[in-house]
Design a protein around this motif. Structure first.
Motif, PDB file in Angstrom:
ATOM      1  N   LYS A  24     -16.192 -17.486   7.597  1.00 20.34           N
ATOM      2  CA  LYS A  24     -15.273 -17.197   8.715  1.00 20.34           C
ATOM      3  C   LYS A  24     -13.882 -16.805   8.230  1.00 20.34           C
ATOM      4  N   ARG A  25     -13.723 -16.695   6.922  1.00 16.74           N
ATOM      5  CA  ARG A  25     -12.461 -16.264   6.308  1.00 16.74           C
ATOM      6  C   ARG A  25     -11.266 -17.110   6.751  1.00 16.74           C
ATOM      7  N   LEU A  26     -11.421 -18.428   6.611  1.00 15.81           N
ATOM      8  CA  LEU A  26     -10.336 -19.338   6.947  1.00 15.81           C
ATOM      9  C   LEU A  26      -9.272 -19.383   5.853  1.00 15.81           C
ATOM     10  N   PHE A  27      -9.680 -19.122   4.617  1.00 19.32           N
ATOM     11  CA  PHE A  27      -8.699 -19.108   3.532  1.00 19.32           C
ATOM     12  C   PHE A  27      -7.781 -17.908   3.710  1.00 19.32           C
ATOM     13  N   THR A  28      -6.476 -18.174   3.644  1.00 14.38           N
ATOM     14  CA  THR A  28      -5.505 -17.106   3.878  1.00 14.38           C
ATOM     15  C   THR A  28      -4.548 -16.903   2.718  1.00 14.38           C
ATOM     16  N   SER A  29      -4.573 -17.806   1.720  1.00 19.20           N
ATOM     17  CA  SER A  29      -3.679 -17.627   0.579  1.00 19.20           C
ATOM     18  C   SER A  29      -4.343 -18.139  -0.692  1.00 19.20           C
ATOM     19  N   SER A  30      -3.737 -17.800  -1.817  1.00 14.51           N
ATOM     20  CA  SER A  30      -4.280 -18.108  -3.149  1.00 14.51           C
ATOM     21  C   SER A  30      -5.651 -17.463  -3.324  1.00 14.51           C
ATOM     22  N   LEU A  31      -5.821 -16.301  -2.744  1.00 15.72           N
ATOM     23  CA  LEU A  31      -7.133 -15.646  -2.759  1.00 15.72           C
ATOM     24  C   LEU A  31      -7.483 -15.017  -4.102  1.00 15.72           C
ATOM     25  N   GLU A  32      -6.488 -14.801  -4.954  1.00 20.73           N
ATOM     26  CA  GLU A  32      -6.752 -14.157  -6.243  1.00 20.73           C
ATOM     27  C   GLU A  32      -7.085 -15.164  -7.333  1.00 20.73           C
ATOM     28  N   GLY A  33      -6.850 -16.448  -7.066  1.00 17.42           N
ATOM     29  CA  GLY A  33      -7.057 -17.479  -8.086  1.00 17.42           C
ATOM     30  C   GLY A  33      -8.522 -17.699  -8.416  1.00 17.42           C
ATOM     31  N   ASN A  34      -8.752 -18.290  -9.574  1.00 21.91           N
ATOM     32  CA  ASN A  34     -10.116 -18.560 -10.018  1.00 21.91           C
ATOM     33  C   ASN A  34     -10.650 -19.894  -9.541  1.00 21.91           C
ATOM     34  N   VAL A  35      -9.769 -20.764  -9.037  1.00 16.53           N
ATOM     35  CA  VAL A  35     -10.204 -22.110  -8.685  1.00 16.53           C
ATOM     36  C   VAL A  35      -9.848 -22.451  -7.240  1.00 16.53           C
ATOM     37  N   ARG A  36      -8.573 -22.480  -6.919  1.00 16.42           N
ATOM     38  CA  ARG A  36      -8.120 -22.937  -5.601  1.00 16.42           C
ATOM     39  C   ARG A  36      -8.098 -21.820  -4.567  1.00 16.42           C
ATOM     40  N   ARG A  37      -8.174 -22.260  -3.322  1.00 16.48           N
ATOM     41  CA  ARG A  37      -7.957 -21.393  -2.165  1.00 16.48           C
ATOM     42  C   ARG A  37      -7.201 -22.229  -1.143  1.00 16.48           C
ATOM     43  N   ALA A  38      -6.435 -21.571  -0.292  1.00 20.09           N
ATOM     44  CA  ALA A  38      -5.654 -22.312   0.691  1.00 20.09           C
ATOM     45  C   ALA A  38      -5.726 -21.635   2.046  1.00 20.09           C
ATOM     46  N   MET A  39      -5.447 -22.432   3.053  1.00 18.19           N
ATOM     47  CA  MET A  39      -5.302 -21.878   4.401  1.00 18.19           C
ATOM     48  C   MET A  39      -3.950 -22.319   4.927  1.00 18.19           C
ATOM     49  N   ASP A  40      -3.218 -21.364   5.457  1.00 18.78           N
ATOM     50  CA  ASP A  40      -1.918 -21.628   6.059  1.00 18.78           C
ATOM     51  C   ASP A  40      -2.076 -21.541   7.564  1.00 18.78           C
ATOM     52  N   VAL A  41      -1.574 -22.548   8.264  1.00 21.51           N
ATOM     53  CA  VAL A  41      -1.604 -22.540   9.721  1.00 21.51           C
ATOM     54  C   VAL A  41      -0.159 -22.518  10.194  1.00 21.51           C
ATOM     55  N   ALA A  42       0.207 -21.458  10.884  1.00 22.67           N
ATOM     56  CA  ALA A  42       1.569 -21.294  11.390  1.00 22.67           C
ATOM     57  C   ALA A  42       1.684 -21.885  12.787  1.00 22.67           C
ATOM     58  N   GLU A  43       2.903 -21.995  13.257  1.00 23.25           N
ATOM     59  CA  GLU A  43       3.144 -22.498  14.607  1.00 23.25           C
ATOM     60  C   GLU A  43       2.344 -21.679  15.604  1.00 23.25           C
ATOM     61  N   GLY A  44       1.644 -22.353  16.491  1.00 22.07           N
ATOM     62  CA  GLY A  44       0.822 -21.674  17.484  1.00 22.07           C
ATOM     63  C   GLY A  44      -0.518 -21.202  16.948  1.00 22.07           C
ATOM     64  N   GLY A  45      -0.779 -21.451  15.655  1.00 17.60           N
ATOM     65  CA  GLY A  45      -2.030 -21.018  15.049  1.00 17.60           C
ATOM     66  C   GLY A  45      -3.226 -21.744  15.643  1.00 17.60           C
ATOM     67  N   LYS A  46      -4.302 -21.027  15.792  1.00 16.05           N
ATOM     68  CA  LYS A  46      -5.543 -21.595  16.321  1.00 16.05           C
ATOM     69  C   LYS A  46      -6.459 -21.950  15.158  1.00 16.05           C
ATOM     70  N   ILE A  47      -7.181 -23.036  15.333  1.00 14.59           N
ATOM     71  CA  ILE A  47      -8.131 -23.484  14.314  1.00 14.59           C
ATOM     72  C   ILE A  47      -9.536 -23.322  14.879  1.00 14.59           C
ATOM     73  N   ASP A  48     -10.373 -22.607  14.151  1.00 12.63           N
ATOM     74  CA  ASP A  48     -11.792 -22.526  14.500  1.00 12.63           C
ATOM     75  C   ASP A  48     -12.395 -23.845  14.015  1.00 12.63           C
ATOM     76  N   GLU A  49     -12.426 -24.840  14.907  1.00 15.29           N
ATOM     77  CA  GLU A  49     -12.792 -26.196  14.501  1.00 15.29           C
ATOM     78  C   GLU A  49     -14.186 -26.301  13.891  1.00 15.29           C
ATOM     79  N   PRO A  50     -15.230 -25.703  14.483  1.00 11.04           N
ATOM     80  CA  PRO A  50     -16.547 -25.798  13.836  1.00 11.04           C
ATOM     81  C   PRO A  50     -16.560 -25.147  12.448  1.00 11.04           C
ATOM     82  N   ALA A  51     -15.888 -24.011  12.310  1.00 11.43           N
ATOM     83  CA  ALA A  51     -15.842 -23.333  11.011  1.00 11.43           C
ATOM     84  C   ALA A  51     -15.046 -24.156  10.002  1.00 11.43           C
TER      85      ALA A  51
END
Length: 133
Positions: free
Chosen positions: A87-114
């Motif tokens: 569902k492409r929840l990861f939004t940052s650190s996408l180029e790294g070999n190990v970690r991935r991150a998701m940033d949620v901004a004000e008003g951001g919606k979370i696809d809870e099941p995903a």
């Protein structure tokens, strides 16, 4: 800037996370609380920890850390590069070999099941490669 660990701290990691959420009086407190609740729902065996001045959720290794910035609540998945994210929840650190991150901004919606599926997938990656003892 994360607060340094106090060696005299007597509160549990869960209490420290509660305190962090309570001190965030704008939208970030409720967002961090919601993400925490979803992590706890997704993995009943999760262990809450306090490392590097912030919340950490673990099960057979670190699942993710929770960081709070002015414009985002960030969850950094320790082995995110190995976790399926259809569902492409990861939004940052996408180029790294190990970690991935998701940033949620004000008003951001979370696809809870995903999101819960992402947490469970991260746990499965941890369990497949247990930490060294």
């Amino acid at each position: 800037m994360p607060k340094k660990a106090d060696p005299n701290e007597t509160r549990s990691p869960s209490e420290l996370i509660d305190a962090r959420i309570a001190e965030l009086t704008d939208w970030r407190g409720p967002m961090l609380a919601r993400l925490r609740a979803l992590i706890l729902e997704a993995d009943p065996d999760v262990v809450e920890e306090w490392k590097w001045g912030g919340p950490v959720w673990s099960d057979a290794g670190i699942i993710c850390t929770g960081e709070v910035y002015k414009k985002a609540v960030k969850l950094t998945f320790a082995k995110g590069a190995s976790v399926a994210d259809p569902k492409r929840l990861f939004t940052s650190s996408l180029e790294g070999n190990v970690r991935r991150a998701m940033d949620v901004a004000e008003g951001g919606k979370i696809d809870e099941p995903a999101f819960k599926a992402l947490v469970r997938a991260a746990v499965e990656v941890n369990r497949a490669k247990p930490p060294k003892t």
